[in-house]
Each structure stands twice: as C-alpha cells, then as structure tokens.
Scaffold this active site. Structure first.
Site, mmCIF file in Angstrom:
data_model
loop_
_atom_site.group_PDB
_atom_site.id
_atom_site.type_symbol
_atom_site.label_atom_id
_atom_site.label_comp_id
_atom_site.label_asym_id
_atom_site.label_seq_id
_atom_site.Cartn_x
_atom_site.Cartn_y
_atom_site.Cartn_z
ATOM 1 N N ARG A 202 -10.329 -0.646 15.006
ATOM 2 C CA ARG A 202 -10.123 0.232 13.862
ATOM 3 C C ARG A 202 -11.008 -0.276 12.732
ATOM 4 O O ARG A 202 -11.999 0.350 12.392
ATOM 5 C CB ARG A 202 -8.643 0.258 13.466
ATOM 6 N N MET B 174 11.461 23.966 0.608
ATOM 7 C CA MET B 174 10.581 23.018 -0.083
ATOM 8 C C MET B 174 11.357 22.144 -1.065
ATOM 9 O O MET B 174 11.128 20.945 -1.169
ATOM 10 C CB MET B 174 9.497 23.794 -0.839
ATOM 11 N N TYR C 228 16.208 30.439 4.688
ATOM 12 C CA TYR C 228 15.049 31.105 5.298
ATOM 13 C C TYR C 228 15.284 31.413 6.772
ATOM 14 O O TYR C 228 15.822 30.591 7.514
ATOM 15 C CB TYR C 228 13.814 30.206 5.188
ATOM 16 N N LYS D 240 0.849 -1.195 0.000
ATOM 17 C CA LYS D 240 0.000 0.000 0.000
ATOM 18 C C LYS D 240 0.889 1.252 0.000
ATOM 19 O O LYS D 240 2.088 1.167 0.295
ATOM 20 C CB LYS D 240 -0.895 -0.018 1.240
#
Ligand code: PLP
Length: 363
Positions: free
Chosen positions: A149, A311, A263, A58
């Site tokens: 769950r 980023m 930054y 997954k």
C-alpha cells in the site's frame, strides 16, 4: 446613470452563526465519550503489547473528536499521535512539538511543520524531505513488508542513506485474522530493523497487538481498540466501550392500525401505536442498514427502529415507553461488533461515519 455601488452585506453574514448561537441553541444529538474507558483501553493495550503505545487519531480520532481524544490520551501518558495528512496535523497544532507523525508523509504541496515528523513512504518523498526538511531533521519512514500500500520496498532501501530516522514503521495487512502474511511480515520487518538504523521500530496496529509481543517492537500504533472497537476476539475481555449515541425526540405521534411509517412505507402498524421520531439519521452515520433492525433504549425500555432510516430522522416503536415525549433523550444501541454484524459495515466505517452534528461530550 448607474446607481452608485455600495458595499453590500452578504445575504448570510459570516457572523450569522455567531449571532444565532447563544445559550439557547443546543444540539439535539450527542456523542458521549468516556474518558476513563479510553484511558483504560490505552493502558490495557500497552500492557498487552509490553511496549509503549501511541495513538492513531487520524479521521478526527475515528469520529470521536481528535482534540478530546488527544487530550485524554496525553493525560494517560501517550506521547505519539498519528494523523494521515499535514492538513490533519495542522488542526492539532495544540499538541506539543515532537508528538505528531503524518502517516501519508510529505506531499508535493506540503510544507514541513515544526516538530511534526512525516512518515516518508516513497523514494520521491525522501528526496523531497532531504531538500525541504533537511536530512538532519528527524523523520519517520514506512517500509513495505508485504501489504503493497505505502512504503519503501527492499530494493529502494539505499535511498534512506543520510536520513535521521526517528521511528521506522511497517504496517500489517492481515492482523485481524490468521494469515501466513502476519509471520512473513514480522520476519521481514525484523530483518529490516537489523539493517536500518532508527531510534525506534513500530509494526503493530490494534489487531497486531493481539498477535503477541513479538509484534510489538518499541512502539505500537492502535486506533480502533482505543475507541472501543474489537479487532480480534481476544480483545473482547479487555476493551471497554467508549462512546454512546444519544438522540432527542422531536415528536411522539399516534399511528393507527394499517397506516405506514416513513419512506417507502416499509413499516405498517399492526395495531394503533405510539411512534417516537428522533433526531438522528444516516447523515450522522446512523446507517440506513439499521432500518427495521436498530434499537434504542429509554429508561430501561427497548424501542425498536421501525421503517427506513432517513437522512436526519429515525422512527421508533414507543409502545413500551408510554411516558416518552418531545425533548426526551434516547440512547441508540451502537455496540460496534453487533452493529457491524447487523449492518455489514466494518467497525471502522461505523466509527468514522459519525458526522459533525454531534455535540461531543467528554466526561
Ligand atoms: C490507521 C493506522 C493504524 C491504526 O490501525 P487500527 O487498526 O485502527 O488500530 C496504525 N498504523 C497505520 C499505518 C495506520 O494507517
């Protein structure tokens, strides 16, 4: 009079990526996936369990790339693959029929896919499968043994009548720690396996495999440990790292003593220095938590991350690697246990956060 309408070219032709992507376009970020290490992890988990092992693939095989991981695991003898949704199953249509199970079962808008078994998780889904899939079609079932769950509760077990259950599953909530729920879930699952007929029974994830062979039943469902994650300390001696992160240098610049980098100017150069700016950032899953804490290596030299992770870019102190330049590749330290401790993120989050901008290379 209005000018005659003509079919307009969209501003960006849908072919533009095709047109622009030639041999000269390369990705400045690589994820190297070690097929032999993945295979070795698969074998050692299977040996440890003393039972057949499937694989959770997954979330794009936890970020490694589901197609590459599935192919390598299939070659090693893995025949059971677990995804979360039908959408993920449809993307893996190249896998032979009968080898995919969908952990979230069949949702309200899902159509059954030939050869794909839903893991039915509720009474509603059981009714849905009986009408859409047909009760004679093999399915898997998840029962709840204490995690609360997903899964059928003890009171709902009557709803299973008439199903053809291939594999009966439950899932451990606390397998990565010492917790009384482990033994409680084991004994509830044992009782369920005595009373619910199925071809196979399956309880353990990666961590569960290390709780002992009692937990293995017929099939184990590791994910994390296949990909080099360490779910419990017992795994440290057997699990090999599978991936390495490599980023290309965009620019090397001189920064003068007293100037800041990045930054918020969190790093100030203590003396004149060389700074290598590399092509990776938090959008690639190189978390902002690595700011001033992470490390990369270049030809044996260690280059600390300085200042904030952006980023798409990270700055490294290149002081010790005088010959580094534009286009060189550095390897980021992404040891999963160490990085988890450093960033406060789980190994699962670190892996699944790896974004789509990597060239994933299996070798
Ligand atoms: C994700 C998942 C697994 C794999 O868990 P790991 O901890 O990564 O080994 C196994 N079973 C179920 C039901 C899962 O959702």
């Amino acid at each position: 009079m209005a000018p005659e309408q003509t079919a307009r070219e969209p501003f960006f032709s849908t072919k533009s990526h095709e047109r622009l992507s030639g041999a000269s376009m390369h990705q400045p970020l690589r994820l190297r996936c070690d097929e032999a290490a993945l295979a070795a992890n698969y074998r050692s988990l299977q040996t440890r369990a003393g039972a057949q092992a499937g694989a959770a693939i997954k979330a794009n095989a936890y970020g490694l790339g589901a197609a590459g991981a599935a192919r390598a695991l299939w070659n090693e003898g893995c025949r059971d693959f677990f995804v979360s949704t039908y959408w993920e199953a449809a993307e893996l249509a190249f896998l032979p029929t009968g080898s995919i199970s969908v952990l979230h079962g069949i949702g309200p808008t899902d159509e059954p896919l030939p050869g794909v078994r839903p893991v039915l998780i509720s009474v509603e889904q059981i009714a849905r499968w009986k009408s859409r899939g047909g009760p004679a079609q093999p399915c898997d079932v998840m029962i709840d043994t204490g995690m609360n769950r997903l899964g059928i509760t003890r009171e709902e077990i009557g709803a299973l009548d008439g199903l053809t259950i291939h594999t009966l599953h439950s899932h451990l909530a606390c397998a990565d720690e010492e917790h009384p729920l482990n033994a409680a879930q084991l004994s509830r699952f044992r009782a369920a396996s005595d009373s619910i007929p199925a071809q196979r029974y399956s309880l353990a994830n990666s961590a569960g495999i290390f709780l002992g062979r009692d937990y293995a039943f017929d099939l184990v469902r590791p994910g994390l440990a296949l990909y080099g994650g360490i779910p419990r300390s017992e795994a440290r001696s057997t699990i090999k790292p599978v991936l390495s992160l490599e980023a290309q240098v965009v620019q090397v610049r001189r920064v003068r003593s007293g100037e800041s980098v990045g930054y918020n100017a969190t790093f100030v150069a203590p003396s004149d220095m060389s700074v290598a700016i590399i092509n990776v950032g938090y959008a690639d899953g190189y978390r902002r938590h690595f700011s001033s804490l992470g490390k990369a290596t270049f030809g044996g030299a260690e280059l600390p991350v300085i200042g904030r992770v952006s980023m798409d870019l990270v700055a490294l102190d290149a002081g010790v690697a005088s010959e580094i330049g534009e286009g060189d590749w550095v390897t980021l330290d992404f040891d999963l246990e160490r990085s988890a401790a450093l960033t406060g993120q789980s190994q699962y989050e670190l892996l699944t956060g790896l974004g789509r901008r990597y060239q994933r290379i299996w070798s």
